[in-house]
Design a protein around this motif. Structure first.
Motif, PDB file in Angstrom:
ATOM      1  N   VAL A 144       0.643  -1.224   0.198  1.00 19.89           N
ATOM      2  CA  VAL A 144       0.010   0.073  -0.081  1.00 19.89           C
ATOM      3  C   VAL A 144       1.047   1.482   0.003  1.00 19.89           C
ATOM      4  CG1 VAL A 144      -1.779   1.336   1.119  1.00 19.89           C
ATOM      5  CG2 VAL A 144      -1.939  -1.050   1.288  1.00 19.89           C
ATOM      6  N   VAL A 145       0.661   2.198  -0.829  1.00 26.00           N
ATOM      7  CA  VAL A 145       1.324   3.329  -0.955  1.00 26.00           C
ATOM      8  C   VAL A 145       0.822   4.315   0.213  1.00 26.00           C
ATOM      9  CG1 VAL A 145       2.199   5.334  -2.249  1.00 26.00           C
ATOM     10  CG2 VAL A 145       1.934   3.101  -3.455  1.00 26.00           C
ATOM     11  N   GLU A 146       1.700   4.780   1.076  1.00 23.04           N
ATOM     12  CA  GLU A 146       1.273   5.491   2.241  1.00 23.04           C
ATOM     13  C   GLU A 146       1.317   6.905   1.980  1.00 23.04           C
ATOM     14  OE1 GLU A 146      -0.537   4.589   4.512  1.00 23.04           O
ATOM     15  OE2 GLU A 146      -0.145   1.966   4.603  1.00 23.04           O
ATOM     16  N   ALA A 147       2.590   7.129   1.312  1.00 22.24           N
ATOM     17  CA  ALA A 147       2.922   8.724   1.100  1.00 22.24           C
ATOM     18  C   ALA A 147       3.877   8.496  -0.089  1.00 22.24           C
ATOM     19  CB  ALA A 147       3.663   9.332   2.147  1.00 22.24           C
ATOM     20  N   ALA A 148       3.886   9.606  -0.929  1.00 19.57           N
ATOM     21  CA  ALA A 148       4.753   9.482  -2.186  1.00 19.57           C
ATOM     22  C   ALA A 148       4.853  11.078  -2.439  1.00 19.57           C
ATOM     23  CB  ALA A 148       4.010   8.835  -3.354  1.00 19.57           C
ATOM     24  N   SER A 201       3.431   0.196   2.754  1.00 21.39           N
ATOM     25  CA  SER A 201       3.271  -0.536   3.803  1.00 21.39           C
ATOM     26  C   SER A 201       2.753  -1.857   3.273  1.00 21.39           C
ATOM     27  CB  SER A 201       2.375  -0.143   4.827  1.00 21.39           C
ATOM     28  OG  SER A 201       1.038   0.101   4.345  1.00 21.39           O
ATOM     29  N   LYS A 202       3.055  -3.052   4.174  1.00 24.34           N
ATOM     30  CA  LYS A 202       2.557  -4.384   4.066  1.00 24.34           C
ATOM     31  C   LYS A 202       2.546  -5.061   5.311  1.00 24.34           C
ATOM     32  CE  LYS A 202       3.604  -8.708   1.755  1.00 24.34           C
ATOM     33  NZ  LYS A 202       4.437  -9.403   0.746  1.00 24.34           N
ATOM     34  N   ASN A 203       1.242  -5.589   5.839  1.00 19.40           N
ATOM     35  CA  ASN A 203       0.911  -6.256   6.989  1.00 19.40           C
ATOM     36  C   ASN A 203       1.736  -5.639   8.167  1.00 19.40           C
ATOM     37  OD1 ASN A 203       0.068  -8.651   5.783  1.00 19.40           O
ATOM     38  ND2 ASN A 203       1.813  -9.247   5.265  1.00 19.40           N
ATOM     39  N   PRO A 244      -1.712   7.784  -1.142  1.00 14.82           N
ATOM     40  CA  PRO A 244      -2.732   6.735  -1.043  1.00 14.82           C
ATOM     41  C   PRO A 244      -3.937   6.897  -2.308  1.00 14.82           C
ATOM     42  CG  PRO A 244      -2.286   7.759   1.009  1.00 14.82           C
ATOM     43  CD  PRO A 244      -1.671   8.586  -0.007  1.00 14.82           C
ATOM     44  N   ASP A 245      -3.943   7.950  -2.684  1.00 12.35           N
ATOM     45  CA  ASP A 245      -4.932   8.122  -3.966  1.00 12.35           C
ATOM     46  C   ASP A 245      -4.291   8.026  -5.444  1.00 12.35           C
ATOM     47  OD1 ASP A 245      -7.003   8.100  -1.998  1.00 12.35           O
ATOM     48  OD2 ASP A 245      -6.624  10.081  -1.562  1.00 12.35           O
TER      49      ASP A 245
END
Length: 285
Positions: free
Chosen positions: A26-30, A94-96, A134-135
């Motif tokens: 999951v992309v949390e910030a970019a 993030s992952k798990n 995230p989007d």
């Protein structure tokens, strides 16, 4: 590194990887920016935005620390080629419940100084509208839907029909010699959007030059006859040449706005922005 290389931060170095399955992480910030022959525009602002987003989204993730973030950033900046046009992207994933940092080394696509927009008529797809990352997938859907209608990017509206932002752009406009943008801050939460580095810099430049600026809620139809700009880190400042469904308040037709352009203004502001480029290494810290 190849022109489309992927690397993960291993704690002390960027390690090239062959593949990244977007369903696993999951992309949390970019954040991303254009570099040209080792120079970039407002890189410090990109750094600040990414660090703030990563700190918010990374809180509680295993392996996320401020020190790891800073080291990853420094390594990513050092990895950017010194020659050519590049559009690198840094990500916190993030992952798990665990954090991971990813660096994408991407060649810059062809750049342009104009763009066609279309009013987004689909549902609200954003989940975290104030943070870039995230989007990203949702905003690409907005863009693709606009492209299917003959435009380059879609424009998201509030439930009341006011302009918020584009899928990949920030929208500003001119009324005479006054630069306008959408409302922001407390009391205007329906206009929540990613804090655009390019828009913030353009408004800052306007203030420094003594150009009057204002914020106003505006529908696309109310921009008829104005000069509209679309801003982002890749293309910088672009003139909006057409707006599909811009003149239709209810979206029932295919009306296009009649947009204006003051001769010379776009070129002048694009050159002003370019003059503010700085060497990446010097601006990174």
């Amino acid at each position: 590194m190849s022109s489309a290389a992927l690397s993960r931060w291993a704690g002390d170095a960027l390690i090239p990887i062959d593949y990244c399955d977007p369903t696993e992480w999951v992309v949390e910030a970019a954040d991303s920016w254009l570099t040209t022959d080792g120079t970039a525009f407002a890189l410090r602002l990109h750094r600040d935005r990414f660090f703030a987003a990563a700190a918010e989204r990374g809180a509680g993730l295993e392996g996320f620390t401020d020190a790891a973030l800073a080291s990853f950033w420094e390594a990513s900046i050092a990895a950017i080629p010194a020659k050519g046009d590049w559009f690198p992207r840094v990500e916190l994933q993030s992952k798990n419940g665990a954090a991971s940092f990813l660096y994408r080394e991407r060649t810059a696509p062809p750049l342009s100084s104009s763009v066609a927009l279309a009013t987004h008529r689909g549902p609200e797809l954003r989940r975290v509208p104030t943070i870039k990352g995230p989007d990203l997938g949702a905003m690409m859907q907005v863009r693709r839907a606009a492209q299917e209608r003959g435009a380059d990017d879609g424009v998201i509206l509030t439930p009341d029909g006011f302009v918020v932002e584009g899928g990949t752009t920030s929208i500003v406009w001119w009324r005479g010699d006054i630069l306008f943008g959408a409302p922001e801050g407390p009391g205007w939460e329906e206009f929540d959007r990613v804090d655009s580095v390019t828009a913030r810099s353009v408004f800052g430049l306007a203030t420094a030059l003594g150009v009057e600026t204002h914020r106003e809620p505006v529908t696309p139809a109310e921009l008829d006859g104005t000069e509209v700009w679309a801003l982002n880190a890749l293309h910088g400042i672009r003139i909006v040449t057409s707006w599909v469904d811009g003149a239709d308040e209810d979206g029932a037709g295919r009306g296009r706005l009649q947009l204006a352009e003051l001769p010379g203004r776009l070129a002048l502001w694009r050159s002003r922005r370019e003059a503010l480029r700085k060497p990446v290494r010097a601006a990174a810290a």
